[in-house]
Scaffold this motif. Structure first.
Motif, short mmCIF file in Angstrom:
data_model
loop_
_atom_site.label_atom_id
_atom_site.label_comp_id
_atom_site.label_asym_id
_atom_site.label_seq_id
_atom_site.Cartn_x
_atom_site.Cartn_y
_atom_site.Cartn_z
N GLU A 61 0.81 -1.21 0.00
CA GLU A 61 0.00 0.00 0.00
C GLU A 61 0.85 1.27 0.00
OE1 GLU A 61 -2.45 0.07 3.41
OE2 GLU A 61 -0.81 -0.10 4.87
N GLY A 62 2.10 1.16 0.45
CA GLY A 62 2.99 2.32 0.43
C GLY A 62 3.31 2.80 -0.98
N MET A 63 3.05 1.96 -1.98
CA MET A 63 3.30 2.33 -3.37
C MET A 63 2.16 3.17 -3.95
SD MET A 63 4.86 -1.30 -4.75
CE MET A 63 5.25 -0.65 -6.37
N GLY A 64 1.13 3.41 -3.14
CA GLY A 64 0.01 4.23 -3.60
C GLY A 64 -0.77 3.57 -4.71
N LYS A 65 -0.94 4.30 -5.81
CA LYS A 65 -1.72 3.79 -6.94
C LYS A 65 -1.08 2.58 -7.60
CE LYS A 65 -3.92 8.21 -8.13
NZ LYS A 65 -4.12 9.23 -9.20
N PHE A 66 0.20 2.38 -7.33
CA PHE A 66 0.92 1.26 -7.96
C PHE A 66 1.03 0.06 -7.02
CE2 PHE A 66 2.37 5.05 -10.19
CZ PHE A 66 2.20 4.66 -11.52
N ALA A 67 0.18 0.02 -6.00
CA ALA A 67 0.21 -1.09 -5.04
C ALA A 67 -0.15 -2.42 -5.70
CB ALA A 67 -0.75 -0.80 -3.88
N PHE A 68 -0.74 -2.35 -6.88
CA PHE A 68 -1.10 -3.57 -7.60
C PHE A 68 0.09 -4.24 -8.27
CE2 PHE A 68 -1.25 -0.22 -10.76
CZ PHE A 68 -0.62 -0.80 -11.85
N VAL A 69 1.21 -3.51 -8.41
CA VAL A 69 2.34 -4.01 -9.20
C VAL A 69 2.90 -5.33 -8.65
CG1 VAL A 69 4.72 -3.55 -9.95
CG2 VAL A 69 2.96 -1.77 -10.15
N PRO A 70 3.24 -5.43 -7.34
CA PRO A 70 3.76 -6.71 -6.84
C PRO A 70 2.79 -7.87 -7.05
CG PRO A 70 4.17 -4.98 -5.26
CD PRO A 70 3.25 -4.40 -6.29
N ALA A 71 1.49 -7.60 -6.83
CA ALA A 71 0.49 -8.65 -7.00
C ALA A 71 0.40 -9.08 -8.46
CB ALA A 71 -0.88 -8.17 -6.51
N ALA A 72 0.40 -8.11 -9.38
CA ALA A 72 0.29 -8.43 -10.81
C ALA A 72 1.52 -9.16 -11.31
CB ALA A 72 0.07 -7.14 -11.61
N VAL A 73 2.69 -8.66 -10.95
CA VAL A 73 3.94 -9.28 -11.41
C VAL A 73 4.10 -10.68 -10.82
CG1 VAL A 73 6.46 -9.12 -11.36
CG2 VAL A 73 5.10 -7.08 -11.82
N GLY A 74 3.90 -10.78 -9.51
CA GLY A 74 4.03 -12.08 -8.85
C GLY A 74 3.04 -13.10 -9.39
N PHE A 75 1.81 -12.67 -9.61
CA PHE A 75 0.77 -13.55 -10.14
C PHE A 75 1.18 -14.11 -11.51
CE2 PHE A 75 -3.04 -14.29 -12.66
CZ PHE A 75 -3.81 -15.08 -11.81
N LEU A 76 1.63 -13.25 -12.41
CA LEU A 76 2.02 -13.69 -13.75
C LEU A 76 3.24 -14.61 -13.70
CD1 LEU A 76 1.46 -10.40 -15.77
CD2 LEU A 76 0.03 -12.45 -15.76
N LEU A 77 4.17 -14.32 -12.80
CA LEU A 77 5.35 -15.19 -12.66
C LEU A 77 4.94 -16.56 -12.13
CD1 LEU A 77 8.02 -12.72 -11.20
CD2 LEU A 77 7.96 -13.73 -13.50
N GLY A 78 3.95 -16.61 -11.24
CA GLY A 78 3.46 -17.89 -10.73
C GLY A 78 2.84 -18.72 -11.83
N ILE A 79 2.05 -18.08 -12.70
CA ILE A 79 1.46 -18.77 -13.84
C ILE A 79 2.56 -19.30 -14.76
CG2 ILE A 79 0.14 -18.42 -15.97
CD1 ILE A 79 -1.73 -18.42 -13.68
N ALA A 80 3.55 -18.45 -15.05
CA ALA A 80 4.65 -18.84 -15.95
C ALA A 80 5.45 -20.00 -15.37
CB ALA A 80 5.56 -17.64 -16.21
N PHE A 81 5.67 -19.98 -14.05
CA PHE A 81 6.45 -21.04 -13.40
C PHE A 81 5.75 -22.39 -13.53
CE2 PHE A 81 7.12 -23.55 -9.46
CZ PHE A 81 8.46 -23.83 -9.62
N LEU A 82 4.45 -22.42 -13.25
CA LEU A 82 3.72 -23.69 -13.36
C LEU A 82 3.61 -24.14 -14.81
CD1 LEU A 82 2.19 -25.77 -11.53
CD2 LEU A 82 3.27 -23.83 -10.40
N LEU A 83 3.47 -23.19 -15.73
CA LEU A 83 3.44 -23.53 -17.15
C LEU A 83 4.75 -24.19 -17.57
CD1 LEU A 83 2.02 -23.38 -19.91
CD2 LEU A 83 3.02 -21.10 -20.22
N PHE A 84 5.86 -23.64 -17.08
CA PHE A 84 7.18 -24.21 -17.37
C PHE A 84 7.31 -25.60 -16.76
CE2 PHE A 84 11.56 -24.89 -15.84
CZ PHE A 84 12.23 -24.94 -17.06
N MET A 85 6.91 -25.75 -15.50
CA MET A 85 7.00 -27.05 -14.83
C MET A 85 6.13 -28.09 -15.53
SD MET A 85 9.12 -26.69 -12.27
CE MET A 85 8.77 -27.87 -10.98
N ASP A 86 4.96 -27.64 -16.00
CA ASP A 86 4.04 -28.54 -16.70
C ASP A 86 4.65 -29.07 -17.99
OD1 ASP A 86 1.64 -29.79 -16.40
OD2 ASP A 86 0.47 -28.30 -17.47
#
Length: 258
Positions: A61-86
């Motif tokens: 929340e300290g990032m203000g309007k950009f507080a979504f960035v860690p969630a968005a980036v981490g979420f997409l990396l999690g998808i990519a990681f499982l796609l790679f493992m699959d």
């Protein structure tokens, strides 16, 4: 001690579910399996939102309007990681005749075990990162909230353990071996949880990303495997009802205990 207990709760759920092979005589009915798949999907979706993505954004929340960035980036990396493992790990699903991932000469039983183990990785990570957030003290995740996630995943692991062990018995394995294989499929969860806790302790600023990463990995499993399997053939409405029940239970657990 409480940390160890919390991390082991999902594994206990898998073990108890796998033990159903000793009490149920016949193979699991298709409509029951679909209901359980839907239930597991609902739990994982609710856990991803309330226990992982929302805390991730709250921490940033300290990032203000950009507080979504860690969630968005981490979420997409999690998808990519499982796609790679699959794509890399050789595995085979119960209703498929063709193996996936890299080619190898492993037996069908081993390939089935690899498939379930692969899908248990994000669940272990989710529990680990939740307890890491609790230990951090600044994530907004309480001990009760971390336990709520662990209990929720354990609840969905119970039918998952049965879904694994029962079909294995149907392939000709003994009840004892089917139970052992079903139990072993869940051992990756506490291992992944403890590794995630250790990792998070060294890279504390990355905790919001790790929370979202675990959410992305779990939702990959839901969208790629659980929902399609539950929607095939007849009784797909049973899977939808199971999804709704699982979602509500996990939501209630997280809000009531968190």
């Amino acid at each position: 001690m409480s940390l160890f207990v919390g991390v082991m709760i999902p594994f206990v759920g898998t073990t108890l579910g796998a033990a159903c092979v000793f009490f149920l005589k016949n193979e699991m009915k298709p409509f029951v399996q679909k209901a359980l798949l839907g239930f597991a999907s609902g739990v994982m979706v609710a856990a991803s939102v309330w226990s992982l993505l929302i805390p991730s954004m709250d921490m940033a929340e300290g990032m203000g309007k950009f507080a979504f960035v860690p969630a968005a980036v981490g979420f997409l990396l999690g998808i990519a990681f499982l796609l790679f493992m699959d794509k890399v790990i050789p595995h085979q699903h119960l209703d498929c005749n063709e193996p996936e991932g890299m080619k190898c000469k492993a037996s069908k039983t081993s390939m089935l075990l690899f498939a379930v183990t692969l899908h248990n990785i994000p669940e272990g990570m989710a529990v680990g990162v939740a307890f890491a957030g609790m230990l951090n003290g600044n994530s907004g995740i309480t001990m009760a909230g971390a336990f709520a996630l662990a209990i929720g995943i354990a609840i969905q692991n119970f039918p998952e353990g049965a879904i694994i062990s029962m079909p294995l018995k149907g392939t000709g394995l003994s009840r004892k071996k089917s139970f052992v294989y079903g139990t072993l499929s869940g051992i990756v969860e506490p291992i992944g949880a403890f590794l995630t806790i250790l990792l998070a302790s060294y890279i504390e600023p990355m905790l919001p990303y790790l929370l979202a990463f675990a959410a992305g990995a779990m939702l990959y499993v839901v969208v790629e495997e659980l929902i399609p399997e539950s929607a095939e053939g007849e009784h797909s409405n049973i899977a939808t009802i199971g999804f709704a029940v699982g979602f509500v239970i996990m939501m209630v657990l997280d809000v009531a205990l968190g």
